[in-house]
Design an enzyme around this catalytic site. Sequence first.
Site, PDB file in Angstrom:
ATOM      1  N   HIS A  57      -0.115   5.978   5.082  1.00  0.00           N
ATOM      2  CA  HIS A  57       0.206   4.737   5.432  1.00  0.00           C
ATOM      3  C   HIS A  57      -0.799   4.377   6.507  1.00  0.00           C
ATOM      4  O   HIS A  57      -0.744   4.663   7.735  1.00  0.00           O
ATOM      5  CB  HIS A  57       1.586   4.812   5.652  1.00  0.00           C
ATOM      6  CG  HIS A  57       2.062   3.166   6.016  1.00  0.00           C
ATOM      7  ND1 HIS A  57       1.777   2.458   7.115  1.00  0.00           N
ATOM      8  CD2 HIS A  57       1.377   1.699   5.075  1.00  0.00           C
ATOM      9  CE1 HIS A  57       1.621   0.755   6.556  1.00  0.00           C
ATOM     10  NE2 HIS A  57       1.394   0.608   5.420  1.00  0.00           N
TER      11      HIS A  57
ATOM     12  N   LYS B 263       1.615  -4.403  -5.427  1.00  0.00           N
ATOM     13  CA  LYS B 263       3.260  -4.139  -5.197  1.00  0.00           C
ATOM     14  C   LYS B 263       3.732  -4.365  -5.943  1.00  0.00           C
ATOM     15  O   LYS B 263       4.081  -5.699  -7.481  1.00  0.00           O
ATOM     16  CB  LYS B 263       3.634  -5.032  -4.294  1.00  0.00           C
ATOM     17  CG  LYS B 263       2.382  -4.582  -2.888  1.00  0.00           C
ATOM     18  CD  LYS B 263       2.532  -4.164  -1.530  1.00  0.00           C
ATOM     19  CE  LYS B 263       2.552  -4.023  -0.402  1.00  0.00           C
ATOM     20  NZ  LYS B 263       2.475  -2.486   0.380  1.00  0.00           N
TER      21      LYS B 263
HETATM   22 MG   LIG Z   1       3.630   0.551   1.690  1.00  0.00          MG
END
Ligand SMILES: [Mg+2]
Length: 370
Positions: free
Chosen positions: A303, A173
């Site tokens: 996803h 991230k």
């Molecule tokens: Mg994502």
Amino acid sequence: MKITSVQPFILHVPVTGSQIADSTHTITHWGVVGAQIGTEDGLTGYGFTGTHAHLPSDQLITRCIATCHAPLLLGEDARDVNRLWLKLARNPALQWVGRAGITTLSQAAIDIALWDLKAKAAGVPLWKLLGGQVREKVRAYNTDIGWLSLADDRLVEGARRAVAEGFTGIKIKVGSTVERDLRRLEAVRRAIGSDVTLAIDGNGKWDLPTCLRFCRAAEAFDVYWFEEPLWYDDVQGHAELARATRIPIALGEQLYTHDAFAGFFQRGAVHWVQPDVTRLAGLSEALRVCEAAHAHRLPVAPHAGDMSQVHVHLSYAHPACAVLEYIPWIKDCFTEPAEVVEGHFRLPQQPGAGTTPTAAAWASLRQPVA
Ligand SMILES: [Mg+2]
């Protein structure tokens, strides 16, 4: 195969550790918010959407299933998946209040439960029903080692561990500060070497100037894709970023319809397409996105709002699907967990869509639906 019951359910499942965060969300549990559909011949189908386990909003979804969708399904033939998809999606009453959001998430649960029923009735795992196996193995990439809430040393340690376990891809991230995220990206790339694919995910946090500044420096670290660099619906911004950087752009987890994807395709604003069966109105709509991506010669990396329980079937069966996300939080809640062996997802064997909960999960993790 007449539908005799439609029951909503909510499971809240703890995440790895006690809490994780990306640039925009902090969560302690994953919500498995779904529908259990019974038929007169005794089969039961399960489908679910994925949430951040916020009970009041989860209950908006279960209420929509119970009060808006269920009455349209009772007495129908569960095998008519496409017709029932249209019946729910074109329900004038719901269309007026929401063509995206709660209405779509709740329809996702139902559509997946119908596919689960269809596969169970045929006695085959869903991937066989979707046209059969098109690839020998589905490569997994690990997201659970890359949270923004992890300290730098734990991030690097987790990346090394994932590679040692056999993963050939990881994702970390970003979306804090450009300086911190570049430092972490460089440290992870150094730790894993050049043979492992390394994607990054901003969760829509940054603006275009910040992304441009970040990408100029990040290009040195062979980034596999930059996921959701900008606000989810910003077609123009993603198109500009895609032209300005050599890093491929990935997006789609926050898009609710195949029409929303079409805008990104038309503008050259996406390179990796990321539909999610739990946010689109189910597998039926995700298949349309996969077909459109394939027609544009773009790879799909679903996803995993379902933590890949359903997407593993899609990924084995659809030629556009290139790689699949792995997050292990909820897999043990199901009779056939989405499991990774030596960096690849195991081919599911049980009849259905991989959505049948275990008796233990059903007994211990359920929350009140209203
Ligand atoms: Mg994502």
